[in-house]
Design a protein around this motif. Structure first.
Motif, PDB file in Angstrom:
ATOM      1  N   THR A  81      44.370  70.589  32.662  1.00 48.26           N
ATOM      2  CA  THR A  81      43.569  71.308  31.671  1.00 48.26           C
ATOM      3  C   THR A  81      42.505  72.141  32.361  1.00 48.26           C
ATOM      4  O   THR A  81      41.976  71.755  33.411  1.00 48.26           O
ATOM      5  CB  THR A  81      42.885  70.330  30.689  1.00 48.26           C
ATOM      6  OG1 THR A  81      41.948  69.506  31.401  1.00 48.26           O
ATOM      7  CG2 THR A  81      43.905  69.443  29.996  1.00 48.26           C
ATOM      8  N   GLU A  82      42.186  73.264  31.751  1.00 46.63           N
ATOM      9  CA  GLU A  82      41.158  74.141  32.322  1.00 46.63           C
ATOM     10  C   GLU A  82      39.766  73.644  31.930  1.00 46.63           C
ATOM     11  O   GLU A  82      39.568  73.162  30.801  1.00 46.63           O
ATOM     12  CB  GLU A  82      41.354  75.574  31.797  1.00 46.63           C
ATOM     13  CG  GLU A  82      42.652  76.215  32.242  1.00 46.63           C
ATOM     14  CD  GLU A  82      42.798  77.636  31.715  1.00 46.63           C
ATOM     15  OE1 GLU A  82      41.973  78.029  30.866  1.00 46.63           O
ATOM     16  OE2 GLU A  82      43.726  78.327  32.146  1.00 46.63           O
ATOM     17  N   PRO A  83      38.781  73.753  32.846  1.00 47.49           N
ATOM     18  CA  PRO A  83      38.894  74.178  34.245  1.00 47.49           C
ATOM     19  C   PRO A  83      39.565  73.102  35.095  1.00 47.49           C
ATOM     20  O   PRO A  83      39.248  71.923  34.945  1.00 47.49           O
ATOM     21  CB  PRO A  83      37.435  74.378  34.666  1.00 47.49           C
ATOM     22  CG  PRO A  83      36.667  73.463  33.781  1.00 47.49           C
ATOM     23  CD  PRO A  83      37.398  73.421  32.477  1.00 47.49           C
ATOM     24  N   TYR A  84      40.494  73.536  35.964  1.00 45.79           N
ATOM     25  CA  TYR A  84      41.266  72.607  36.754  1.00 45.79           C
ATOM     26  C   TYR A  84      40.404  71.915  37.806  1.00 45.79           C
ATOM     27  O   TYR A  84      39.409  72.444  38.274  1.00 45.79           O
ATOM     28  CB  TYR A  84      42.428  73.340  37.436  1.00 45.79           C
ATOM     29  CG  TYR A  84      43.365  73.997  36.444  1.00 45.79           C
ATOM     30  CD1 TYR A  84      43.979  73.249  35.440  1.00 45.79           C
ATOM     31  CD2 TYR A  84      43.624  75.360  36.505  1.00 45.79           C
ATOM     32  CE1 TYR A  84      44.842  73.847  34.529  1.00 45.79           C
ATOM     33  CE2 TYR A  84      44.486  75.970  35.597  1.00 45.79           C
ATOM     34  CZ  TYR A  84      45.088  75.211  34.613  1.00 45.79           C
ATOM     35  OH  TYR A  84      45.923  75.805  33.702  1.00 45.79           O
ATOM     36  N   SER A  90      37.800  72.603  28.303  1.00 47.73           N
ATOM     37  CA  SER A  90      37.180  73.700  27.559  1.00 47.73           C
ATOM     38  C   SER A  90      37.868  73.967  26.226  1.00 47.73           C
ATOM     39  O   SER A  90      37.224  74.364  25.260  1.00 47.73           O
ATOM     40  CB  SER A  90      37.183  74.982  28.404  1.00 47.73           C
ATOM     41  OG  SER A  90      38.509  75.325  28.783  1.00 47.73           O
ATOM     42  N   ALA A  91      39.174  73.741  26.160  1.00 48.09           N
ATOM     43  CA  ALA A  91      39.922  74.052  24.939  1.00 48.09           C
ATOM     44  C   ALA A  91      40.020  72.828  24.036  1.00 48.09           C
ATOM     45  O   ALA A  91      40.305  71.717  24.493  1.00 48.09           O
ATOM     46  CB  ALA A  91      41.326  74.550  25.291  1.00 48.09           C
ATOM     47  N   SER A  92      39.799  73.039  22.749  1.00 47.63           N
ATOM     48  CA  SER A  92      39.856  71.928  21.796  1.00 47.63           C
ATOM     49  C   SER A  92      41.252  71.314  21.736  1.00 47.63           C
ATOM     50  O   SER A  92      41.412  70.106  21.534  1.00 47.63           O
ATOM     51  CB  SER A  92      39.424  72.397  20.408  1.00 47.63           C
ATOM     52  OG  SER A  92      40.286  73.436  19.942  1.00 47.63           O
ATOM     53  N   GLU A  93      42.300  72.164  21.920  1.00 46.97           N
ATOM     54  CA  GLU A  93      43.666  71.646  21.890  1.00 46.97           C
ATOM     55  C   GLU A  93      43.894  70.655  23.024  1.00 46.97           C
ATOM     56  O   GLU A  93      44.572  69.628  22.852  1.00 46.97           O
ATOM     57  CB  GLU A  93      44.682  72.789  22.008  1.00 46.97           C
ATOM     58  CG  GLU A  93      44.683  73.741  20.829  1.00 46.97           C
ATOM     59  CD  GLU A  93      43.615  74.833  20.989  1.00 46.97           C
ATOM     60  OE1 GLU A  93      42.841  74.765  21.966  1.00 46.97           O
ATOM     61  OE2 GLU A  93      43.581  75.749  20.142  1.00 46.97           O
ATOM     62  N   ASP A  94      43.321  70.961  24.203  1.00 48.09           N
ATOM     63  CA  ASP A  94      43.476  70.053  25.345  1.00 48.09           C
ATOM     64  C   ASP A  94      42.711  68.754  25.119  1.00 48.09           C
ATOM     65  O   ASP A  94      43.155  67.687  25.562  1.00 48.09           O
ATOM     66  CB  ASP A  94      42.986  70.732  26.628  1.00 48.09           C
ATOM     67  CG  ASP A  94      43.902  71.865  27.063  1.00 48.09           C
ATOM     68  OD1 ASP A  94      45.089  71.837  26.689  1.00 48.09           O
ATOM     69  OD2 ASP A  94      43.433  72.781  27.764  1.00 48.09           O
ATOM     70  N   ILE A  95      41.563  68.844  24.459  1.00 50.22           N
ATOM     71  CA  ILE A  95      40.812  67.620  24.139  1.00 50.22           C
ATOM     72  C   ILE A  95      41.647  66.723  23.233  1.00 50.22           C
ATOM     73  O   ILE A  95      41.768  65.513  23.450  1.00 50.22           O
ATOM     74  CB  ILE A  95      39.469  67.969  23.459  1.00 50.22           C
ATOM     75  CG1 ILE A  95      38.563  68.724  24.433  1.00 50.22           C
ATOM     76  CG2 ILE A  95      38.784  66.699  22.962  1.00 50.22           C
ATOM     77  CD1 ILE A  95      37.262  69.180  23.813  1.00 50.22           C
ATOM     78  N   GLU A  96      42.238  67.342  22.203  1.00 49.10           N
ATOM     79  CA  GLU A  96      43.063  66.567  21.280  1.00 49.10           C
ATOM     80  C   GLU A  96      44.254  65.948  21.995  1.00 49.10           C
ATOM     81  O   GLU A  96      44.607  64.784  21.752  1.00 49.10           O
ATOM     82  CB  GLU A  96      43.549  67.476  20.146  1.00 49.10           C
ATOM     83  CG  GLU A  96      42.435  67.965  19.233  1.00 49.10           C
ATOM     84  CD  GLU A  96      42.938  68.977  18.226  1.00 49.10           C
ATOM     85  OE1 GLU A  96      44.143  69.304  18.278  1.00 49.10           O
ATOM     86  OE2 GLU A  96      42.137  69.433  17.390  1.00 49.10           O
ATOM     87  N   THR A  97      44.878  66.704  22.882  1.00 50.42           N
ATOM     88  CA  THR A  97      46.039  66.191  23.606  1.00 50.42           C
ATOM     89  C   THR A  97      45.651  65.029  24.506  1.00 50.42           C
ATOM     90  O   THR A  97      46.359  64.013  24.574  1.00 50.42           O
ATOM     91  CB  THR A  97      46.675  67.312  24.454  1.00 50.42           C
ATOM     92  OG1 THR A  97      47.060  68.391  23.604  1.00 50.42           O
ATOM     93  CG2 THR A  97      47.890  66.788  25.201  1.00 50.42           C
ATOM     94  N   LEU A 101      46.913  61.315  24.100  1.00 50.13           N
ATOM     95  CA  LEU A 101      47.637  60.675  25.188  1.00 50.13           C
ATOM     96  C   LEU A 101      47.115  59.260  25.436  1.00 50.13           C
ATOM     97  O   LEU A 101      47.889  58.303  25.563  1.00 50.13           O
ATOM     98  CB  LEU A 101      47.505  61.510  26.460  1.00 50.13           C
ATOM     99  CG  LEU A 101      48.003  60.874  27.763  1.00 50.13           C
ATOM    100  CD1 LEU A 101      49.488  60.556  27.666  1.00 50.13           C
ATOM    101  CD2 LEU A 101      47.725  61.801  28.945  1.00 50.13           C
ATOM    102  N   VAL A 102      45.792  59.117  25.496  1.00 45.67           N
ATOM    103  CA  VAL A 102      45.205  57.795  25.746  1.00 45.67           C
ATOM    104  C   VAL A 102      45.506  56.844  24.599  1.00 45.67           C
ATOM    105  O   VAL A 102      45.876  55.684  24.811  1.00 45.67           O
ATOM    106  CB  VAL A 102      43.684  57.917  25.985  1.00 45.67           C
ATOM    107  CG1 VAL A 102      43.057  56.535  26.099  1.00 45.67           C
ATOM    108  CG2 VAL A 102      43.396  58.731  27.233  1.00 45.67           C
TER     109      VAL A 102
END
Length: 254
Positions: A81-84, A90-97, A101-102
């Motif tokens: 996820t960015e920033p690598y 930084s992105a809400s979609e990555d936070i949700e993912t 995942l956890v």
């Protein structure tokens, strides 16, 4: 006897290796997938990491499953996820993912552990049944002398209850200090029932499993559990009683 190497039991070493693998496996996987981060979908990464959680939880160690889930979430955050290469998203979609995942990892871990426990319970019950049938068969066939049969049953009772030692003694129990396991699988001591599931088997005194021939006690198995607390279930206690009763028919009449 448990094998030791340098004073460390093998199961402790195995558990440590499993937990180390549960942490390193997801992290290394995320590091490898980072090379293909532009072409690998997040859903695929999640599925791969969940496999690590399942593998860790399948060992029967809850801590390993939890560590794999947390390691997968941390690796996904750091590598994919960015920033690598930073534990920042930084992105809400990555936070949700990452959170998903956890959560999925922890849930899958509990499901795998539940299945592992059910399988262990089934195998244990099968072992109990084999022991009872084996004792009954030995009595029916009469291939073993009485002393040999009582030794076999004593080992089976010790195994079922987790006792340190068990031996057969002819006659009834005459020492009031000895705890008695009755026909219903209830342990009594000094006339009072003992909640074995809560306090465990007595560690400071013998436990006797009487052998009945009709209404008469013709002998008893005397066992000790002094090295550590044992908490046999009601099922295990009743199996011990059933095993003891198999010996009655083989004892000489008096």
């Amino acid at each position: 006897m448990v094998e030791r190497s340098g004073g460390t039991p093998w199961f402790v070493r195995w558990r440590s290796l499993v937990r180390i693998g549960a942490v390193l496996g997801p992290l290394l996987t995320c590091g490898l997938l980072a090379v293909f981060r532009d072409t690998v979908a997040a859903a695929v990464v999640v599925l791969v990491l969940v496999l690590w959680v399942v593998a860790a939880a399948a060992t029967g160690d809850r801590a390993a499953g939890v560590l794999a889930a947390l390691s997968g979430g941390a690796g996904f955050d750091f590598f994919l996820t960015e920033p690598y290469h930073r534990f920042t998203i930084s992105a809400s979609e990555d936070i949700e993912t990452t959170v998903l995942l956890v959560v999925i990892g922890l849930a899958v871990s509990e499901i795998a552990l539940w299945g592992h426990r059910r399988q262990a319970d089934a195998e244990r019950r099968s072992g109990y049944l084999d022991g009872v049938l084996g004792a009954a068969r030995a009595v029916a066939e009469g291939d073993l002398p009485t002393a040999g049969l009582t030794d076999v049953v004593a080992r089976q009772i010790a195994d079922v209850l987790g006792a340190d030692e068990c031996r057969f003694v002819e006659g009834a129990v005459h020492d009031a200090r000895v705890a008695l396991l009755d026909q219903d699988g209830v342990l009594t001591r000094s006339g009072r029932s003992v909640d074995v599931g809560r306090v465990g088997l007595p560690t400071d005194e013998y436990v006797a499993v009487p052998v009945h021939r009709g209404e008469r006690v013709v002998g008893h198995f005397l066992l000790t559990a002094t090295t550590r607390h044992r908490y046999p279930t009601q099922e295990q206690l009743r199996v011990a009683v059933l095993l003891a009763d198999q010996v009655a028919a083989a004892l000489p009449a008096s």
